[in-house]
Motif scaffolding. Structure first.
Motif, PDB file in Angstrom:
ATOM      1  N   ASP A 111       3.035  -7.456   4.469  1.00  0.00           N
ATOM      2  CA  ASP A 111       2.504  -7.497   3.114  1.00  0.00           C
ATOM      3  C   ASP A 111       1.288  -6.584   3.049  1.00  0.00           C
TER       4      ASP A 111
ATOM      5  N   GLU B 101       2.341  -6.248  -5.139  1.00  0.00           N
ATOM      6  CA  GLU B 101       3.412  -6.131  -6.136  1.00  0.00           C
ATOM      7  C   GLU B 101       4.660  -6.900  -5.693  1.00  0.00           C
ATOM      8  N   ARG B 102       4.973  -6.828  -4.402  1.00  0.00           N
ATOM      9  CA  ARG B 102       6.174  -7.514  -3.916  1.00  0.00           C
ATOM     10  C   ARG B 102       5.991  -9.035  -3.923  1.00  0.00           C
ATOM     11  N   TYR B 103       4.797  -9.490  -3.565  1.00  0.00           N
ATOM     12  CA  TYR B 103       4.538 -10.932  -3.581  1.00  0.00           C
ATOM     13  C   TYR B 103       4.596 -11.466  -5.014  1.00  0.00           C
TER      14      TYR B 103
ATOM     15  N   LYS C  66       6.377 -10.285  -7.470  1.00  0.00           N
ATOM     16  CA  LYS C  66       7.780 -10.325  -7.879  1.00  0.00           C
ATOM     17  C   LYS C  66       8.484 -11.521  -7.246  1.00  0.00           C
ATOM     18  N   TYR C  67       8.165 -11.816  -5.995  1.00  0.00           N
ATOM     19  CA  TYR C  67       8.760 -12.972  -5.310  1.00  0.00           C
ATOM     20  C   TYR C  67       8.392 -14.268  -6.041  1.00  0.00           C
TER      21      TYR C  67
ATOM     22  N   ASN D  32       9.883 -11.957   2.388  1.00  0.00           N
ATOM     23  CA  ASN D  32       9.724 -10.713   3.147  1.00  0.00           C
ATOM     24  C   ASN D  32       9.929 -10.891   4.646  1.00  0.00           C
TER      25      ASN D  32
ATOM     26  N   TYR E 111       7.470 -16.456   2.425  1.00  0.00           N
ATOM     27  CA  TYR E 111       6.779 -15.190   2.201  1.00  0.00           C
ATOM     28  C   TYR E 111       5.449 -15.203   2.953  1.00  0.00           C
TER      29      TYR E 111
END
Length: 276
Positions: A121, A223-225, A227-228, A252, A260
């Motif tokens: 992350d 950004e990925r967290y 979205k999750y 992830n 995550y």
């Protein structure tokens, strides 16, 4: 003839029970069985870091079981933090001694039962609370008291964040307390899936005296967290007539693992109710 009817009834009952068992197995058995689940990650607020590992339960009547004797490390791009299992089974801790590696990758590695699981992350620097809008509203109601509303989800923010607003019996934020997620609220950069979406209606209210204190924690999200979490809420909080089709929230972690691993920056401010 009676014997024939009796035989047909028996066969019909066997067929019904057999069909019921097949349907029960189809709905009750998990579609995917994971080796482990992970909670926690890295934070900049306190030196002690917390990660919890558990074996997911395979049915609704069972509880996850803690995973012990795993090798857990986090590399912040400067050095490697080695986690040790604490007095609480399945909870691993380490002490961070480095300055935050903003916009850098934090890499988790877990070795358990002969398998290796990894996750990455990015640490995004949080915008200070005083330089942003607060996701709550307050108003004076007389006699020196103030009422407030904290929506669980607010959409259309410039940056995604997780918030914890503490007062009275709402505890202070603690990354080692994995049961505090029920107190979090969220600001999303994505829009609401529907104007009537149930996420818009979830909120918490309070009434405080003018000299009562509120502590606000603002936690950055990559950004990925973000979205999750958005996908998770569509499956959990967003159940209703106008809900979107549920999605599969994919974390992830590599391999057959769920959850995550996060790297977050944290800002905290303390206010009197009359100052909000």
């Amino acid at each position: 003839m009676k014997g024939v009817y009796f035989t047909l009834i028996i066969l019909l009952l066997i067929g019904l029970f057999g069909c019921k068992k097949t349907l029960d197995d189809r709905f009750l058995n998990p579609k995917r069985q994971y080796d482990l689940s992970m909670e926690g990650g890295f934070n900049t607020r306190v030196p002690t870091q917390y990660i919890r590992l558990s074996k997911p339960a395979l049915n609704a009547d069972a509880n996850p079981s803690p995973i012990s004797k795993a090798l857990v490390t986090v590399d912040d791009g400067k050095s490697e933090m080695i986690f040790k299992e604490s007095a609480t089974a399945g909870v691993y801790t380490a002490t961070n001694k480095n300055e935050p590696n903003y916009n850098g990758a934090y890499t988790l590695k877990v070795v358990y039962n002969g398998q290796t699981y990894t996750a990455v992350d990015t640490l995004r620097q949080v915008v200070n609370i005083v330089d942003d809008f607060l996701p709550l509203s307050t108003k004076a109601v007389g006699n020196g008291t103030y009422s407030g509303t904290i929506p669980k989800h607010t959409f259309g923010y410039l940056n995604p964040n997780k918030w914890m607003i503490s007062y009275q019996d709402i505890p202070l934020w603690n990354p080692g307390k994995f049961d505090q997620s029920k107190f979090y609220s969220y600001t999303h950069y994505l829009g609401s899936p529907n104007s009537l979406y149930p996420l818009n209606n979830l909120k918490r209210t309070f009434v405080l005296g003018k000299d009562d204190y509120i502590t606000i924690y603002k936690i950055s999200l990559s950004e990925r967290y973000a979205k999750y979490l958005y996908d998770v809420f569509m499956e959990t909080d967003g159940s209703g007539l106008f809900s979107a089709v549920p999605v599969n929230a994919i974390g992830n972690l590599s391999g057959n693992a769920q959850g995550y691993f996060y790297a977050v920056d944290v800002d905290a401010r303390r206010y009197k109710a009359s100052e909000l």
